[in-house]
Design an enzyme around this catalytic site. Structure first.
Site, PDB file in Angstrom:
ATOM      1  N   TYR A  40       0.775  -1.180  -0.021  1.00  0.00           N
ATOM      2  CA  TYR A  40       0.140   0.176  -0.021  1.00  0.00           C
ATOM      3  C   TYR A  40       0.864   1.322   0.065  1.00  0.00           C
ATOM      4  O   TYR A  40       0.293   2.250  -0.220  1.00  0.00           O
ATOM      5  CB  TYR A  40      -0.845   0.148   1.247  1.00  0.00           C
ATOM      6  CG  TYR A  40      -1.962  -1.006   1.197  1.00  0.00           C
ATOM      7  CD1 TYR A  40      -2.172  -1.995   0.225  1.00  0.00           C
ATOM      8  CD2 TYR A  40      -3.051  -1.127   2.206  1.00  0.00           C
ATOM      9  CE1 TYR A  40      -3.025  -2.900   0.107  1.00  0.00           C
ATOM     10  CE2 TYR A  40      -4.015  -2.094   2.401  1.00  0.00           C
ATOM     11  CZ  TYR A  40      -4.100  -3.016   1.383  1.00  0.00           C
ATOM     12  OH  TYR A  40      -4.843  -3.996   1.120  1.00  0.00           O
ATOM     13  N   LYS A  57       4.300 -15.197   2.251  1.00  0.00           N
ATOM     14  CA  LYS A  57       3.938 -16.140   1.038  1.00  0.00           C
ATOM     15  C   LYS A  57       5.619 -16.185   0.652  1.00  0.00           C
ATOM     16  O   LYS A  57       6.217 -16.187  -0.614  1.00  0.00           O
ATOM     17  CB  LYS A  57       3.199 -15.352   0.070  1.00  0.00           C
ATOM     18  CG  LYS A  57       3.036 -15.924  -1.338  1.00  0.00           C
ATOM     19  CD  LYS A  57       1.990 -16.926  -1.316  1.00  0.00           C
ATOM     20  CE  LYS A  57       1.636 -17.797  -2.652  1.00  0.00           C
ATOM     21  NZ  LYS A  57       0.968 -19.042  -2.475  1.00  0.00           N
ATOM     22  N   ASP A 114      -2.296 -18.086   1.490  1.00  0.00           N
ATOM     23  CA  ASP A 114      -3.180 -18.804   0.866  1.00  0.00           C
ATOM     24  C   ASP A 114      -3.888 -20.008   1.932  1.00  0.00           C
ATOM     25  O   ASP A 114      -5.042 -19.992   1.810  1.00  0.00           O
ATOM     26  CB  ASP A 114      -2.991 -19.424  -0.486  1.00  0.00           C
ATOM     27  CG  ASP A 114      -1.407 -19.911  -0.618  1.00  0.00           C
ATOM     28  OD1 ASP A 114      -0.630 -19.931   0.428  1.00  0.00           O
ATOM     29  OD2 ASP A 114      -1.073 -20.568  -1.515  1.00  0.00           O
ATOM     30  N   ASP A 138      -5.237  -7.187   5.758  1.00  0.00           N
ATOM     31  CA  ASP A 138      -6.405  -6.469   5.384  1.00  0.00           C
ATOM     32  C   ASP A 138      -7.453  -7.592   5.126  1.00  0.00           C
ATOM     33  O   ASP A 138      -8.426  -7.538   5.583  1.00  0.00           O
ATOM     34  CB  ASP A 138      -6.201  -5.362   4.186  1.00  0.00           C
ATOM     35  CG  ASP A 138      -7.149  -4.513   4.044  1.00  0.00           C
ATOM     36  OD1 ASP A 138      -8.277  -4.535   4.618  1.00  0.00           O
ATOM     37  OD2 ASP A 138      -6.945  -3.851   2.856  1.00  0.00           O
ATOM     38  N   ASP A 145     -10.743  -8.989   7.621  1.00  0.00           N
ATOM     39  CA  ASP A 145     -12.165  -8.864   7.189  1.00  0.00           C
ATOM     40  C   ASP A 145     -12.905 -10.166   7.140  1.00  0.00           C
ATOM     41  O   ASP A 145     -13.906 -10.383   7.516  1.00  0.00           O
ATOM     42  CB  ASP A 145     -12.077  -8.252   5.725  1.00  0.00           C
ATOM     43  CG  ASP A 145     -12.475  -6.795   6.038  1.00  0.00           C
ATOM     44  OD1 ASP A 145     -11.719  -6.071   7.012  1.00  0.00           O
ATOM     45  OD2 ASP A 145     -13.082  -6.118   5.004  1.00  0.00           O
TER      46      ASP A 145
END
Ligand code: NAD
Length: 358
Positions: A141, A189, A221, A245, A249
Site C-alpha cells: 500500500y 508467502k 493462501d 487487510d 475482514d
C-alpha cells in the site's frame, strides 16, 4: 493527572455508538476514582460540511495532545461525489498517518451466545478467539515505485519492507501473545516472495526473545482456508499489510456481526481506537446501531492506553452477560429467531453499564 480522551465521532452511526462507549468509560473511571477528560472534535463528512476539510487542524492538534483517540466512523453517500482526497475517508487516512501507528490490532472472536449468528457452523466457531496484528504502514500500500502507465497499459506496485519495520510489529505480536495463549502464527508467502522470506527470517529471529511463545508460519493462501475451517487453532496472527487487510475482514464472519468488533492502531505517537464498522448510513439516526463494537473498543483503550486491565476485562464480561441474558440489537437477531429482547442503541449501552461489576 486526568486521562485525556479525544472523541471524533464522525458520521452516520458514529456519534450514536461512541456516545455509549464514552458513557461506559465514564462509569469505569468514576468507579476507579480516576479522572477522565473527554474532548470532542469533528472528522469526516461532518467536518467537511462545517470546516471545509475532513480533518480540521484543531482535530489533529487535539489528537496529538491526547492520551488516546476514539473514533466512530466516517463517510456517507452525501460526500461520495467528492474527489477521493477530499472525501470523509481521506480525513481518517490523514489522521492515521499523522498519529503514526504501525500495528493494527483486530480481534475476531466467537461469543457463545452469538455463535448461531455466524454463517459458519457452531462447532467450528465456538470458542474461537483470534487477535490479528497487521502491519499498517508498509508493504504494497505504501511501497514505491507505484504507477499506472496509461500509455503502455502497465501498472505496478511495490511490496517493500525493512527488517526494522518487520521486527517492531513482530515484537508487538509477541508481547500480546505473552498475555494470551502464547502462540503467534506469522503469515507470509515465503514460497514465492523475497519480501516474505525476509519477513519469515526476521520474525523467526525476534521469536528468540520470547522463548515462552510458540511461533508457527503459515502461507497466506492456506491461512485463508484454515481460518474458516479451524479458527480455534489460532491465538495471535501476525501479518503484513495487504494479507492482514484481507484475512481480518474474512475473520469478521466468525463473530457474526460487524457491529461487535473493536480495533486499535498502536505504536505511533497516540493510539487510535475504532470499531471496525463504517458509518452505516442505512440505519443512522434510528436507534438501531449496535454499540457493542464501540464499547469493546473502549475496553481496548483501557487495556492498551490507560493501564486498566481489570476494568477492560470488566467491560468484556458485562458485554457477555448482556448477551447471555438475551438482550440484542436488531443486527444480532437472525430471521425469525425468538426469545430475545431487542434493544435500541441507548438501551443496549445502559444495559452494559448496569452489568458492569467493577
Ligand atoms: P458499514 O460497516 O457502514 O455497513 C455495512 C452493513 O453493516 C450495513 O448494513 C450496516 O447497517 C451494518 N452495520 C455496520 N455497523 C453496524 C452496527 N454498529 N450496528 C448494526 N449494523 C451495523 O459499511 P458500508 O455500508 O460499506 O459503508 C458505509 C459508509 O461507511 C461508507 O461511506 C464507507 O466509506 C464508510 N466506512 C467507514 C469506515 C470507517 O470509518 N472506519 C469503515 C468502513 C466503511
Amino acid at each position: 493527572m486526568a486521562f485525556r480522551l479525544l472523541v471524533t465521532a464522525g458520521d452516520g452511526i458514529g456519534p450514536e455508538v461512541t456516545r455509549e462507549a464514552v458513557a461506559v468509560l465514564q462509569a469505569v473511571f468514576s468507579h476507579a476514582d480516576k479522572s477522565l477528560e473527554v474532548t470532542e472534535r469533528r472528522i469526516g463528512g461532518v467536518a467537511i460540511d462545517t470546516d471545509g476539510t475532513p480533518l480540521p487542524q484543531e482535530t489533529l492538534d487535539a489528537a496529538l495532545a491526547s492520551d488516546a483517540v476514539l473514533l466512530g466512523a466516517v463517510g456517507g453517500s452525501k460526500w461520495n461525489a467528492l474527489p477521493p482526497d477530499t472525501r470523509p475517508e481521506a480525513g481518517l487516512l490523514q489522521l492515521r498517518a499523522a498519529l503514526g501507528g504501525f500495528a493494527n490490532l483486530r480481534p475476531a472472536f466467537s461469543i457463545a451466545e452469538l455463535a448461531a449468528n455466524s454463517p459458519l457452523k457452531l462447532e467450528i466457531v465456538s470458542g474461537a478467539d483470534i487477535l490479528f496484528v497487521r502491519e499498517l504502514l508498509g508493504g504494497l500500500y505504501f511501497g514505491a515505485p507505484r504507477e499506472w502507465n496509461r500509455q503502455t497499459g502497465e501498472a505496478w506496485n511495490t511490496m517493500r519492507y525493512t527488517r526494522e519495520e518487520i521486527a517492531r510489529v513482530a515484537r508487538i505480536a509477541f508481547d500480546l501473545a505473552q498475555k494470551r495463549r502464547k502462540k503467534v502464527t506469522s503469515v507470509d508467502k515465503a514460497n514465492v516472495l523475497e519480501v516474505s522470506q525476509l519477513w519469515r527470517a526476521t520474525v523467526t529471529e525476534v521469536a528468540k526473545e520470547y522463548p515462552d511463545v510458540t511461533l508457527e508460519h503459515q502461507l497466506v493462501d492456506s491461512m485463508a482456508m484454515l481460518i474458516m475451517t479451524a479458527p480455534r487453532s489460532y491465538d495471535v496472527v501476525l501479518t503484513e499489510n495487504l494479507f492482514g487487510d484481507i484475512l481480518s475482514d474474512e475473520s469478521a464472519v466468525i463473530t457474526g456481526s460487524l457491529g461487535m468488533l473493536p480495533s486499535a492502531t498502536i505504536g505511533g505517537k497516540v493510539n487510535l481506537y475504532e470499531p471496525i464498522h463504517g458509518s452505516a448510513p442505512d440505519i443512522a439516526g434510528k436507534g438501531l446501531a449496535n454499540p457493542l463494537g464501540a464499547i469493546l473498543t473502549g475496553a481496548l483503550v483501557l487495556r492498551l492506553s490507560a493501564n486498566m486491565e481489570a476494568e477492560a476485562a470488566a467491560i468484556q464480561a458485562a458485554v457477555r452477560k448482556v448477551l447471555e441474558m438475551g438482550f440484542r440489537t436488531p443486527d444480532l437477531v437472525r430471521g425469525d429467531a425468538t426469545g430475545f429482547t431487542v434493544l435500541t442503541t441507548t438501551e443496549m449501552g445502559a444495559k452494559v453499564r448496569a452489568m458492569l461489576h467493577l
